[in-house]
Motif scaffolding. Structure first.
Motif, short mmCIF file in Angstrom:
data_model
loop_
_atom_site.label_atom_id
_atom_site.label_comp_id
_atom_site.label_asym_id
_atom_site.label_seq_id
_atom_site.Cartn_x
_atom_site.Cartn_y
_atom_site.Cartn_z
N ILE A 109 -3.21 3.83 -2.95
CA ILE A 109 -2.96 2.92 -4.07
C ILE A 109 -2.27 1.66 -3.53
CG2 ILE A 109 -1.84 2.66 -6.31
CD1 ILE A 109 -1.92 5.69 -6.61
N THR A 110 -2.87 0.50 -3.78
CA THR A 110 -2.31 -0.77 -3.32
C THR A 110 -2.08 -1.68 -4.51
OG1 THR A 110 -3.50 -0.60 -1.21
CG2 THR A 110 -2.67 -2.78 -1.83
N ILE A 111 -0.86 -2.19 -4.63
CA ILE A 111 -0.53 -3.14 -5.68
C ILE A 111 -0.44 -4.54 -5.07
CG2 ILE A 111 1.32 -3.92 -7.23
CD1 ILE A 111 1.78 -1.09 -8.02
N ARG A 112 -1.05 -5.52 -5.74
CA ARG A 112 -1.08 -6.89 -5.25
C ARG A 112 -0.44 -7.84 -6.26
NH1 ARG A 112 -4.32 -7.59 -0.81
NH2 ARG A 112 -5.66 -5.82 -0.27
N PHE A 113 0.33 -8.81 -5.69
CA PHE A 113 0.95 -9.87 -6.49
C PHE A 113 0.05 -11.09 -6.33
CE2 PHE A 113 5.33 -11.02 -8.09
CZ PHE A 113 4.96 -12.25 -8.61
N PRO A 114 -0.73 -11.48 -7.36
CA PRO A 114 -1.69 -12.58 -7.22
C PRO A 114 -1.05 -13.86 -6.71
CG PRO A 114 -2.06 -11.40 -9.27
CD PRO A 114 -0.77 -10.87 -8.70
N GLU A 115 -1.77 -14.57 -5.84
CA GLU A 115 -1.24 -15.78 -5.22
C GLU A 115 -1.04 -16.90 -6.23
OE1 GLU A 115 -3.72 -16.95 -2.04
OE2 GLU A 115 -3.42 -15.13 -0.85
N HIS A 116 -1.82 -16.91 -7.31
CA HIS A 116 -1.78 -18.05 -8.22
C HIS A 116 -0.59 -18.01 -9.19
CE1 HIS A 116 -3.91 -14.94 -10.60
NE2 HIS A 116 -3.28 -15.49 -11.63
N LYS A 126 -8.18 4.14 -4.08
CA LYS A 126 -9.28 4.72 -3.31
C LYS A 126 -8.98 6.17 -2.96
CE LYS A 126 -10.93 0.49 -1.01
NZ LYS A 126 -11.21 -0.13 0.31
N SER A 127 -10.05 6.94 -2.82
CA SER A 127 -9.98 8.28 -2.26
C SER A 127 -10.88 8.29 -1.03
CB SER A 127 -10.43 9.34 -3.27
OG SER A 127 -10.44 10.62 -2.68
N GLY A 128 -10.26 8.15 0.14
CA GLY A 128 -11.06 7.96 1.34
C GLY A 128 -11.76 6.62 1.28
N ASP A 129 -13.09 6.63 1.41
CA ASP A 129 -13.88 5.40 1.35
C ASP A 129 -14.41 5.12 -0.06
OD1 ASP A 129 -13.53 4.96 4.07
OD2 ASP A 129 -15.29 6.16 4.60
N ILE A 130 -14.07 5.99 -1.01
CA ILE A 130 -14.58 5.85 -2.37
C ILE A 130 -13.58 5.04 -3.20
CG2 ILE A 130 -15.32 7.06 -4.45
CD1 ILE A 130 -15.97 9.46 -2.69
N GLU A 131 -14.04 3.94 -3.76
CA GLU A 131 -13.19 3.12 -4.61
C GLU A 131 -13.23 3.68 -6.04
OE1 GLU A 131 -12.65 -1.39 -4.40
OE2 GLU A 131 -14.00 -1.13 -6.14
N LEU A 132 -12.06 4.03 -6.56
CA LEU A 132 -11.96 4.60 -7.90
C LEU A 132 -11.64 3.55 -8.94
CD1 LEU A 132 -9.94 7.83 -7.03
CD2 LEU A 132 -12.42 7.53 -7.14
N TYR A 133 -10.89 2.51 -8.54
CA TYR A 133 -10.55 1.45 -9.49
C TYR A 133 -10.09 0.22 -8.73
CZ TYR A 133 -8.34 -1.19 -13.25
OH TYR A 133 -7.99 -2.17 -14.13
N GLN A 134 -10.43 -0.96 -9.27
CA GLN A 134 -9.92 -2.23 -8.76
C GLN A 134 -9.83 -3.19 -9.94
OE1 GLN A 134 -12.11 -4.02 -5.58
NE2 GLN A 134 -10.71 -5.74 -5.35
N GLY A 135 -8.62 -3.69 -10.18
CA GLY A 135 -8.43 -4.61 -11.30
C GLY A 135 -6.95 -4.71 -11.66
N PRO A 139 0.82 -1.21 0.00
CA PRO A 139 0.00 0.00 0.00
C PRO A 139 0.86 1.27 0.00
CG PRO A 139 0.13 -0.90 2.21
CD PRO A 139 0.96 -1.80 1.34
N ARG A 140 0.44 2.26 -0.74
CA ARG A 140 1.11 3.55 -0.78
C ARG A 140 0.05 4.65 -0.80
NH1 ARG A 140 4.52 0.38 -0.02
NH2 ARG A 140 6.58 0.15 -1.00
N THR A 141 0.42 5.84 -0.30
CA THR A 141 -0.47 7.00 -0.34
C THR A 141 0.16 8.09 -1.20
OG1 THR A 141 -1.42 6.55 1.84
CG2 THR A 141 -1.65 8.78 0.99
N LEU A 142 -0.56 8.54 -2.21
CA LEU A 142 -0.09 9.58 -3.11
C LEU A 142 -0.94 10.83 -2.89
CD1 LEU A 142 1.71 10.45 -5.53
CD2 LEU A 142 -0.11 9.63 -7.02
N THR A 143 -0.29 11.95 -2.61
CA THR A 143 -1.00 13.22 -2.39
C THR A 143 -0.99 14.03 -3.68
OG1 THR A 143 -0.36 13.25 -0.06
CG2 THR A 143 -1.10 15.33 -1.03
N VAL A 144 -2.19 14.39 -4.15
CA VAL A 144 -2.34 15.24 -5.33
C VAL A 144 -2.73 16.63 -4.84
CG1 VAL A 144 -3.49 15.54 -7.55
CG2 VAL A 144 -3.15 13.23 -6.62
#
Length: 219
Positions: free
Chosen positions: A129-136, A97-106, A61-66
């Motif tokens: 912004i969170t980047i995930r390495f899929p388990e499979h 996400k921006s706060g509790d609002i999800e802007l994108y997931q995929g 997870p990372r936080t980017l300030t605009v």
């Protein structure tokens, strides 16, 4: 002499009439330019992700300030572009996400642009912004790396457009860590057999010696 003063006064009046409006226009243009200054900044502004040992199942997870650091309100969009190898990039997942609002997931590769976001002058917002390495993902993804660029485009009311960028890099763990060699399974099995054989032989010798000692004592 009187005629000379009249001519001087005439030219002075003409000069004031000619140059005063021009000066006012220049001043108004400068004020408008100051009021319409569009500027966007990011924090961190060089590299948002720099991961060198990611493995299946990990997430970062990372936080980017605009920040709207100009004098004009603007709307902005975020685009994501691949700047390295595609194999790992095409499989990594991202959540924004921006706060509790999800802007994108995929998938990273399927993120073309976020919906427009508005920032008034002097304000800012945090994007989680969170980047995930899929388990499979299997061993064929070990030792690979991926590089990408986040591009933020801000547009003011007068159609002025400015951009800001930050980078990301993700590398998976290698199958063989640098400086180390993988253990040889065949060598380990041979060592186990050798040690086991020596223990068995040693046990037999010990039993034989003890047997002959008992015979001598009985005589």
């Amino acid at each position: 002499m009187i005629k000379f003063f009249r001519l001087s006064a005439f030219f002075l009046i003409i000069s004031v009439i000619c140059f005063y409006p021009v000066t006012s226009v220049f001043a108004d243009d400068e004020d408008d330019k100051a009021e319409n200054d569009v500027a966007i900044s990011l924090s961190p502004n060089e590299k948002l992700f720099d991961i060198t040992n990611m493995k299946p199942g990990d997430w970062a997870p990372r936080t980017l300030t605009v920040r709207n650091s100009g004098d004009a309100d603007f709307v902005y969009q975020m685009q994501l572009q691949n700047s390295g190898e595609k194999k790992l990039f095409n499989e990594l997942m991202v959540e924004i996400k921006s706060g509790d609002i999800e802007l994108y997931q995929g998938k990273l590769a399927e993120l073309k642009s976020l919906p427009e976001r508005k920032l008034i002058s002097g304000s800012e917002e945090n994007l989680d912004i969170t980047i995930r390495f899929p388990e499979h993902l299997g061993n064929e993804f070990q030792g690979l790396s991926s590089a990408f660029v986040f591009t933020f485009t801000a547009e003011g009311k007068d159609n002025t457009i400015v951009q800001a960028m930050t980078k990301g890099q993700v590398a998976s763990v290698s199958t063989t860590p640098s400086g180390l060699s993988q253990p040889s399974i065949s060598t380990n099995i041979f060592n186990f057999i050798l040690v086991g054989t020596l223990l068995v032989v040693g046990g037999i010798v010990f039993v034989v010696i003890r047997y002959y000692r008992r015979i001598r004592l009985a005589q």
